[in-house]
Design a protein around this motif. Structure first.
Motif, PDB file in Angstrom:
ATOM      1  N   HIS A  20     -12.115  -2.324   8.132  1.00 57.92           N
ATOM      2  CA  HIS A  20     -12.003  -2.587   6.694  1.00 57.92           C
ATOM      3  C   HIS A  20     -11.334  -1.411   5.981  1.00 57.92           C
ATOM      4  O   HIS A  20     -11.231  -0.315   6.536  1.00 57.92           O
ATOM      5  N   PHE A  21     -10.919  -1.660   4.726  1.00 55.63           N
ATOM      6  CA  PHE A  21     -10.347  -0.584   3.926  1.00 55.63           C
ATOM      7  C   PHE A  21     -11.437   0.368   3.446  1.00 55.63           C
ATOM      8  O   PHE A  21     -12.532  -0.055   3.061  1.00 55.63           O
ATOM      9  N   HIS A  22     -11.115   1.669   3.480  1.00 55.75           N
ATOM     10  CA  HIS A  22     -11.997   2.709   2.945  1.00 55.75           C
ATOM     11  C   HIS A  22     -11.117   3.656   2.132  1.00 55.75           C
ATOM     12  O   HIS A  22     -10.117   4.159   2.648  1.00 55.75           O
ATOM     13  N   SER A  23     -11.506   3.895   0.887  1.00 48.32           N
ATOM     14  CA  SER A  23     -10.697   4.766   0.037  1.00 48.32           C
ATOM     15  C   SER A  23     -10.782   6.201   0.527  1.00 48.32           C
ATOM     16  O   SER A  23     -11.784   6.619   1.128  1.00 48.32           O
ATOM     17  N   GLY A  24      -9.704   6.955   0.244  1.00 53.17           N
ATOM     18  CA  GLY A  24      -9.713   8.366   0.607  1.00 53.17           C
ATOM     19  C   GLY A  24     -10.844   9.105  -0.071  1.00 53.17           C
ATOM     20  O   GLY A  24     -11.449  10.006   0.518  1.00 53.17           O
ATOM     21  N   ALA A  39      -6.770  13.408   4.463  1.00 49.42           N
ATOM     22  CA  ALA A  39      -5.450  12.900   4.830  1.00 49.42           C
ATOM     23  C   ALA A  39      -4.907  13.621   6.068  1.00 49.42           C
ATOM     24  O   ALA A  39      -4.280  13.014   6.942  1.00 49.42           O
ATOM     25  N   GLY A  40      -5.169  14.926   6.145  1.00 50.93           N
ATOM     26  CA  GLY A  40      -4.735  15.695   7.312  1.00 50.93           C
ATOM     27  C   GLY A  40      -5.424  15.251   8.585  1.00 50.93           C
ATOM     28  O   GLY A  40      -4.790  15.127   9.645  1.00 50.93           O
ATOM     29  N   HIS A  41      -6.737  15.010   8.482  1.00 46.64           N
ATOM     30  CA  HIS A  41      -7.484  14.553   9.667  1.00 46.64           C
ATOM     31  C   HIS A  41      -7.032  13.159  10.090  1.00 46.64           C
ATOM     32  O   HIS A  41      -6.941  12.866  11.293  1.00 46.64           O
ATOM     33  N   ILE A  42      -6.749  12.289   9.126  1.00 48.38           N
ATOM     34  CA  ILE A  42      -6.295  10.940   9.459  1.00 48.38           C
ATOM     35  C   ILE A  42      -4.917  10.984  10.098  1.00 48.38           C
ATOM     36  O   ILE A  42      -4.601  10.194  11.004  1.00 48.38           O
ATOM     37  N   ALA A  43      -4.068  11.921   9.664  1.00 45.68           N
ATOM     38  CA  ALA A  43      -2.764  12.100  10.308  1.00 45.68           C
ATOM     39  C   ALA A  43      -2.940  12.462  11.777  1.00 45.68           C
ATOM     40  O   ALA A  43      -2.181  12.010  12.641  1.00 45.68           O
ATOM     41  N   PHE A  53      -3.420   2.374   8.620  1.00 44.72           N
ATOM     42  CA  PHE A  53      -2.601   1.935   7.500  1.00 44.72           C
ATOM     43  C   PHE A  53      -3.139   2.517   6.198  1.00 44.72           C
ATOM     44  O   PHE A  53      -4.355   2.570   5.986  1.00 44.72           O
ATOM     45  N   LYS A  54      -2.233   2.949   5.339  1.00 45.40           N
ATOM     46  CA  LYS A  54      -2.609   3.433   4.022  1.00 45.40           C
ATOM     47  C   LYS A  54      -1.968   2.525   2.978  1.00 45.40           C
ATOM     48  O   LYS A  54      -0.741   2.345   2.959  1.00 45.40           O
ATOM     49  N   VAL A  55      -2.795   1.928   2.128  1.00 46.20           N
ATOM     50  CA  VAL A  55      -2.317   1.026   1.081  1.00 46.20           C
ATOM     51  C   VAL A  55      -2.799   1.559  -0.262  1.00 46.20           C
ATOM     52  O   VAL A  55      -4.000   1.777  -0.459  1.00 46.20           O
ATOM     53  N   LYS A  56      -1.851   1.789  -1.151  1.00 50.12           N
ATOM     54  CA  LYS A  56      -2.190   2.340  -2.457  1.00 50.12           C
ATOM     55  C   LYS A  56      -3.195   1.442  -3.187  1.00 50.12           C
ATOM     56  O   LYS A  56      -3.014   0.231  -3.262  1.00 50.12           O
ATOM     57  N   GLY A  57      -4.236   2.057  -3.701  1.00 47.99           N
ATOM     58  CA  GLY A  57      -5.263   1.317  -4.424  1.00 47.99           C
ATOM     59  C   GLY A  57      -6.360   0.764  -3.532  1.00 47.99           C
ATOM     60  O   GLY A  57      -7.408   0.339  -4.016  1.00 47.99           O
ATOM     61  N   LYS A  58      -6.132   0.762  -2.201  1.00 44.80           N
ATOM     62  CA  LYS A  58      -7.143   0.247  -1.275  1.00 44.80           C
ATOM     63  C   LYS A  58      -7.674   1.326  -0.325  1.00 44.80           C
ATOM     64  O   LYS A  58      -8.841   1.316   0.043  1.00 44.80           O
TER      65      LYS A  58
END
Length: 328
Positions: A20-24, A39-43, A53-58
Protein backbone atom coordinates in the motif's frame (compact mmCIF):
# COMPACT_ATOMS: atom_id res chain seq x y z
CA UNK A 1 26.12 3.47 12.36
CA UNK A 2 25.98 0.72 9.74
CA UNK A 3 23.88 -1.49 12.04
CA UNK A 4 21.52 1.43 12.74
CA UNK A 5 21.02 2.04 9.00
CA UNK A 6 20.41 -1.66 8.49
CA UNK A 7 17.67 -1.68 11.15
CA UNK A 8 16.06 1.46 9.70
CA UNK A 9 15.91 -0.04 6.22
CA UNK A 10 14.56 -3.27 7.64
CA UNK A 11 11.82 -1.25 9.37
CA UNK A 12 10.99 0.67 6.18
CA UNK A 13 10.88 -2.58 4.21
CA UNK A 14 8.44 -4.00 6.76
CA UNK A 15 6.22 -0.92 6.43
CA UNK A 16 6.18 -1.06 2.62
CA UNK A 17 5.79 -4.84 2.37
CA UNK A 18 1.98 -4.57 2.50
CA UNK A 19 2.00 -3.10 -1.02
CA UNK A 20 0.00 0.00 0.00
CA UNK A 21 0.94 3.67 -0.24
CA UNK A 22 2.72 5.20 2.77
CA UNK A 23 3.53 8.90 2.90
CA UNK A 24 7.11 10.00 3.44
CA UNK A 25 5.94 11.89 6.51
CA UNK A 26 4.28 8.81 8.02
CA UNK A 27 7.38 6.68 7.42
CA UNK A 28 9.59 9.42 8.86
CA UNK A 29 7.52 9.49 12.04
CA UNK A 30 7.59 5.69 12.19
CA UNK A 31 11.40 5.51 12.12
CA UNK A 32 12.16 8.83 13.82
CA UNK A 33 13.97 10.46 10.89
CA UNK A 34 13.49 13.37 8.51
CA UNK A 35 11.68 12.84 5.22
CA UNK A 36 14.95 13.57 3.42
CA UNK A 37 16.71 10.84 5.36
CA UNK A 38 13.85 8.43 4.63
CA UNK A 39 14.15 9.24 0.91
CA UNK A 40 17.83 8.28 1.08
CA UNK A 41 17.07 4.94 2.72
CA UNK A 42 14.34 4.20 0.17
CA UNK A 43 16.81 4.97 -2.63
CA UNK A 44 19.05 2.28 -1.13
CA UNK A 45 16.13 -0.16 -1.13
CA UNK A 46 15.70 0.57 -4.84
CA UNK A 47 19.40 -0.15 -5.39
CA UNK A 48 18.81 -3.56 -3.78
CA UNK A 49 16.22 -4.40 -6.42
CA UNK A 50 12.94 -3.28 -4.90
CA UNK A 51 10.54 -1.54 -7.26
CA UNK A 52 9.57 1.42 -5.04
CA UNK A 53 7.12 3.85 -6.64
CA UNK A 54 6.79 7.44 -5.49
CA UNK A 55 3.55 9.26 -6.33
CA UNK A 56 3.08 12.88 -5.38
CA UNK A 57 0.37 13.29 -2.76
CA UNK A 58 0.30 9.55 -1.99
CA UNK A 59 3.83 8.60 -0.98
CA UNK A 60 5.73 5.38 -1.53
CA UNK A 61 4.67 1.83 -2.25
CA UNK A 62 6.14 -1.37 -3.63
CA UNK A 63 5.06 -2.70 -7.01
CA UNK A 64 4.05 -5.91 -5.27
CA UNK A 65 3.42 -6.53 -1.60
CA UNK A 66 4.76 -9.66 0.04
CA UNK A 67 4.96 -11.39 3.41
CA UNK A 68 8.33 -10.95 5.07
CA UNK A 69 10.35 -13.96 6.15
CA UNK A 70 9.99 -14.49 9.88
CA UNK A 71 12.06 -16.84 12.03
CA UNK A 72 9.29 -17.49 14.57
CA UNK A 73 6.79 -18.28 11.82
CA UNK A 74 9.21 -20.71 10.17
CA UNK A 75 9.83 -22.44 13.51
CA UNK A 76 6.08 -22.83 14.07
CA UNK A 77 5.82 -24.72 10.78
CA UNK A 78 8.61 -27.11 11.75
CA UNK A 79 7.44 -30.35 13.40
CA UNK A 80 8.56 -31.26 16.91
CA UNK A 81 11.19 -29.59 19.09
CA UNK A 82 14.07 -27.94 17.24
CA UNK A 83 17.34 -26.98 18.84
CA UNK A 84 19.00 -25.60 15.70
CA UNK A 85 18.98 -21.90 14.89
CA UNK A 86 16.67 -20.21 12.38
CA UNK A 87 18.00 -16.72 11.70
CA UNK A 88 16.37 -14.26 9.28
CA UNK A 89 18.44 -11.27 8.13
CA UNK A 90 17.01 -8.40 6.10
CA UNK A 91 20.19 -7.82 4.09
CA UNK A 92 23.31 -9.94 3.58
CA UNK A 93 25.94 -10.03 0.86
CA UNK A 94 25.26 -13.78 0.64
CA UNK A 95 23.80 -16.32 3.07
CA UNK A 96 26.64 -18.71 2.19
CA UNK A 97 29.22 -16.02 2.93
CA UNK A 98 27.52 -15.29 6.26
CA UNK A 99 27.44 -18.96 7.27
CA UNK A 100 31.10 -19.43 6.28
CA UNK A 101 31.98 -16.42 8.42
CA UNK A 102 30.23 -18.04 11.39
CA UNK A 103 32.10 -21.29 10.82
CA UNK A 104 35.41 -19.42 10.97
CA UNK A 105 34.56 -17.02 13.82
CA UNK A 106 32.16 -18.96 16.09
CA UNK A 107 32.38 -22.67 15.19
CA UNK A 108 31.46 -23.83 18.70
CA UNK A 109 28.15 -21.98 18.48
CA UNK A 110 27.00 -23.90 15.41
CA UNK A 111 24.77 -26.96 15.33
CA UNK A 112 23.74 -29.20 12.46
CA UNK A 113 20.67 -27.72 10.83
CA UNK A 114 21.40 -24.07 11.71
CA UNK A 115 19.88 -21.89 8.99
CA UNK A 116 20.39 -18.31 7.85
CA UNK A 117 17.83 -16.74 5.50
CA UNK A 118 17.93 -13.33 3.82
CA UNK A 119 15.34 -11.06 2.22
CA UNK A 120 18.03 -9.24 0.27
CA UNK A 121 21.31 -10.66 -1.06
CA UNK A 122 23.61 -7.98 -2.45
CA UNK A 123 26.21 -10.47 -3.72
CA UNK A 124 24.48 -13.82 -4.12
CA UNK A 125 26.54 -16.54 -5.83
CA UNK A 126 25.84 -19.54 -7.99
CA UNK A 127 28.17 -22.19 -9.38
CA UNK A 128 31.32 -21.26 -11.34
CA UNK A 129 31.35 -17.83 -9.65
CA UNK A 130 28.15 -16.72 -11.36
CA UNK A 131 25.95 -14.10 -9.75
CA UNK A 132 22.69 -15.40 -8.25
CA UNK A 133 19.98 -12.84 -9.03
CA UNK A 134 16.91 -12.82 -6.80
CA UNK A 135 14.13 -10.24 -6.46
CA UNK A 136 13.33 -9.03 -2.96
CA UNK A 137 10.32 -10.90 -1.60
CA UNK A 138 10.19 -13.05 -4.73
CA UNK A 139 12.72 -15.70 -3.84
CA UNK A 140 13.76 -18.00 -1.04
CA UNK A 141 17.49 -17.77 -0.34
CA UNK A 142 19.06 -19.51 2.63
CA UNK A 143 22.03 -21.53 3.83
CA UNK A 144 22.19 -24.47 6.22
CA UNK A 145 25.17 -25.69 8.24
CA UNK A 146 25.98 -29.39 8.48
CA UNK A 147 29.19 -31.05 9.68
CA UNK A 148 30.73 -34.28 8.42
CA UNK A 149 33.14 -35.75 11.01
CA UNK A 150 34.54 -38.24 8.48
CA UNK A 151 35.80 -35.43 6.30
CA UNK A 152 35.33 -34.15 2.79
CA UNK A 153 35.22 -37.62 1.22
CA UNK A 154 32.02 -38.45 3.14
CA UNK A 155 30.20 -35.60 1.36
CA UNK A 156 30.20 -37.21 -2.09
CA UNK A 157 26.78 -36.70 -3.66
CA UNK A 158 25.68 -34.03 -1.17
CA UNK A 159 24.36 -31.59 -3.79
CA UNK A 160 22.23 -34.38 -5.29
CA UNK A 161 20.85 -35.25 -1.84
CA UNK A 162 19.97 -31.59 -1.26
CA UNK A 163 18.11 -31.53 -4.58
CA UNK A 164 15.98 -34.42 -3.36
CA UNK A 165 15.23 -32.53 -0.14
CA UNK A 166 14.17 -29.43 -2.07
CA UNK A 167 11.80 -31.52 -4.20
CA UNK A 168 10.39 -33.13 -1.08
CA UNK A 169 9.80 -29.71 0.47
CA UNK A 170 8.10 -28.45 -2.69
CA UNK A 171 5.39 -31.08 -2.25
CA UNK A 172 4.13 -29.03 0.72
CA UNK A 173 3.03 -26.28 -1.68
CA UNK A 174 1.55 -28.60 -4.30
CA UNK A 175 4.53 -29.18 -6.58
CA UNK A 176 4.85 -32.94 -7.07
CA UNK A 177 6.64 -33.20 -10.41
CA UNK A 178 9.85 -31.21 -10.03
CA UNK A 179 12.91 -32.77 -11.66
CA UNK A 180 16.64 -32.71 -11.00
CA UNK A 181 19.49 -31.72 -13.29
CA UNK A 182 22.88 -33.07 -12.30
CA UNK A 183 24.57 -31.98 -10.18
CA UNK A 184 22.68 -29.21 -8.41
CA UNK A 185 19.63 -27.74 -10.14
CA UNK A 186 15.91 -28.20 -9.61
CA UNK A 187 13.71 -27.92 -12.70
CA UNK A 188 9.98 -27.52 -13.21
CA UNK A 189 8.36 -28.05 -16.62
CA UNK A 190 11.76 -27.98 -18.28
CA UNK A 191 12.89 -24.69 -16.73
CA UNK A 192 15.19 -23.93 -13.82
CA UNK A 193 13.37 -23.34 -10.54
CA UNK A 194 16.16 -23.55 -7.95
CA UNK A 195 19.91 -23.82 -7.62
CA UNK A 196 22.16 -25.35 -4.98
CA UNK A 197 25.66 -24.22 -4.00
CA UNK A 198 27.69 -26.39 -1.60
CA UNK A 199 30.77 -24.85 0.01
CA UNK A 200 33.11 -26.42 2.55
CA UNK A 201 35.36 -25.17 5.33
CA UNK A 202 37.90 -27.38 7.10
CA UNK A 203 41.26 -29.10 6.78
CA UNK A 204 41.95 -32.32 4.88
CA UNK A 205 41.51 -35.29 7.21
CA UNK A 206 39.46 -33.31 9.72
CA UNK A 207 35.74 -32.61 10.13
CA UNK A 208 34.25 -30.98 7.03
CA UNK A 209 31.98 -28.04 7.77
CA UNK A 210 29.53 -27.73 4.90
CA UNK A 211 27.43 -24.76 3.86
CA UNK A 212 24.34 -25.80 1.92
CA UNK A 213 23.11 -22.81 -0.09
CA UNK A 214 19.70 -22.85 -1.77
CA UNK A 215 18.11 -20.23 -4.03
CA UNK A 216 14.54 -20.85 -5.17
CA UNK A 217 12.38 -18.69 -7.46
CA UNK A 218 9.01 -17.93 -5.88
CA UNK A 219 7.79 -14.93 -7.88
CA UNK A 220 10.22 -13.56 -10.47
CA UNK A 221 9.15 -10.46 -12.43
CA UNK A 222 8.85 -11.50 -16.06
CA UNK A 223 11.86 -10.67 -18.24
CA UNK A 224 13.57 -8.79 -15.38
CA UNK A 225 16.30 -11.34 -14.70
CA UNK A 226 18.53 -13.01 -17.26
CA UNK A 227 20.14 -16.07 -15.68
CA UNK A 228 21.53 -17.43 -18.93
CA UNK A 229 18.98 -20.22 -19.28
CA UNK A 230 15.19 -20.67 -19.25
CA UNK A 231 13.84 -20.24 -15.72
CA UNK A 232 10.49 -20.35 -13.98
CA UNK A 233 8.97 -19.64 -10.59
CA UNK A 234 6.35 -21.15 -8.30
CA UNK A 235 3.85 -18.34 -8.92
CA UNK A 236 3.80 -19.09 -12.66
CA UNK A 237 3.20 -22.79 -12.01
CA UNK A 238 0.70 -22.53 -9.13
CA UNK A 239 -1.10 -19.36 -10.18
CA UNK A 240 -0.19 -17.70 -6.89
CA UNK A 241 2.90 -17.04 -4.79
CA UNK A 242 3.03 -19.57 -1.93
CA UNK A 243 3.93 -18.55 1.61
CA UNK A 244 7.72 -18.49 1.77
CA UNK A 245 7.82 -19.15 5.51
CA UNK A 246 5.95 -22.46 5.27
CA UNK A 247 7.96 -23.39 2.16
CA UNK A 248 11.24 -22.66 3.96
CA UNK A 249 10.10 -24.81 6.88
CA UNK A 250 9.17 -27.69 4.55
CA UNK A 251 12.59 -27.68 2.86
CA UNK A 252 14.45 -27.29 6.16
CA UNK A 253 12.48 -30.23 7.58
CA UNK A 254 13.25 -32.38 4.53
CA UNK A 255 16.97 -31.58 4.80
CA UNK A 256 17.06 -32.43 8.50
CA UNK A 257 15.19 -35.66 7.75
CA UNK A 258 17.51 -36.85 4.95
CA UNK A 259 20.94 -35.56 6.03
CA UNK A 260 21.48 -37.88 9.05
CA UNK A 261 20.99 -40.98 6.88
CA UNK A 262 23.24 -39.47 4.18
CA UNK A 263 25.91 -38.72 6.80
CA UNK A 264 25.89 -42.34 7.97
CA UNK A 265 25.36 -44.25 4.71
CA UNK A 266 26.37 -41.88 1.92
CA UNK A 267 24.42 -41.28 -1.25
CA UNK A 268 23.97 -44.95 -2.15
CA UNK A 269 20.50 -45.38 -0.57
CA UNK A 270 19.22 -42.36 -2.54
CA UNK A 271 20.44 -43.30 -6.04
CA UNK A 272 17.16 -44.84 -7.27
CA UNK A 273 15.11 -41.93 -5.94
CA UNK A 274 17.35 -39.39 -7.66
CA UNK A 275 17.35 -41.28 -10.97
CA UNK A 276 13.54 -41.37 -10.98
CA UNK A 277 13.65 -37.55 -11.02
CA UNK A 278 16.55 -37.13 -13.48
CA UNK A 279 15.63 -34.47 -16.05
CA UNK A 280 17.84 -36.00 -18.75
CA UNK A 281 17.45 -39.70 -17.99
CA UNK A 282 18.34 -41.75 -21.09
CA UNK A 283 18.68 -38.58 -23.18
CA UNK A 284 21.67 -37.28 -25.10
CA UNK A 285 23.52 -34.60 -23.15
CA UNK A 286 26.51 -32.34 -23.66
CA UNK A 287 29.05 -31.75 -20.88
CA UNK A 288 31.24 -28.65 -20.94
CA UNK A 289 34.59 -28.80 -19.09
CA UNK A 290 36.41 -25.56 -19.76
CA UNK A 291 37.09 -25.59 -23.51
CA UNK A 292 36.30 -29.30 -23.84
CA UNK A 293 32.90 -30.70 -24.81
CA UNK A 294 31.76 -34.26 -24.26
CA UNK A 295 28.56 -35.83 -25.59
CA UNK A 296 26.78 -39.04 -24.60
CA UNK A 297 23.62 -40.53 -23.10
CA UNK A 298 22.69 -39.84 -19.48
CA UNK A 299 22.56 -43.18 -17.65
CA UNK A 300 21.97 -41.83 -14.15
CA UNK A 301 24.36 -41.61 -11.22
CA UNK A 302 26.36 -43.94 -8.99
CA UNK A 303 26.65 -44.16 -5.21
CA UNK A 304 29.23 -41.34 -5.16
CA UNK A 305 26.91 -38.98 -7.05
CA UNK A 306 29.00 -39.20 -10.22
CA UNK A 307 27.11 -38.85 -13.50
CA UNK A 308 27.21 -41.93 -15.74
CA UNK A 309 27.47 -41.08 -19.43
CA UNK A 310 27.32 -43.77 -22.09
CA UNK A 311 29.24 -43.48 -25.36
CA UNK A 312 30.42 -45.97 -27.96
CA UNK A 313 33.41 -46.59 -25.71
CA UNK A 314 31.31 -47.53 -22.68
CA UNK A 315 30.37 -45.70 -19.45
CA UNK A 316 32.35 -42.67 -18.31
CA UNK A 317 31.92 -41.16 -14.83
CA UNK A 318 31.87 -37.42 -14.24
CA UNK A 319 32.02 -35.64 -10.90
CA UNK A 320 30.81 -32.11 -10.11
CA UNK A 321 33.39 -29.38 -9.92
CA UNK A 322 33.76 -27.42 -13.13
CA UNK A 323 31.47 -29.57 -15.27
CA UNK A 324 28.36 -27.99 -16.82
CA UNK A 325 25.58 -30.08 -18.33
CA UNK A 326 23.12 -29.21 -21.12
CA UNK A 327 20.55 -31.15 -23.04
CA UNK A 328 21.11 -31.59 -26.76
Amino acid sequence: MRQASKLIRQHILAVLSDGHFHSGEAIAQEVGLSRTAVAGHIAQLSDWGLDVFKVKGKGYRLERGFTLLNADTIKKHLPGPRMALVDVEAVLPSTNTEMKKRIVNTPHNLANGDVVLAEVQTAGRGRHGREWLAPVGGSLTFSMYWSFPDGYQSMAGLSLLVGLAVCEGLKAVGVDDAQLKWPNDVYLQGKKLAGILIEVEGQIGATAHSVIGIGLNVCMPENQYDVGQPHTDLAAFLGFAPDRNSLAAAIIHALCDLLPKFSQQGFGPFVDLWQAMDLYADKTIVLQMGEKRFSGVDRGVDASGALLVETRDGITRFHGGEVSLRGQ
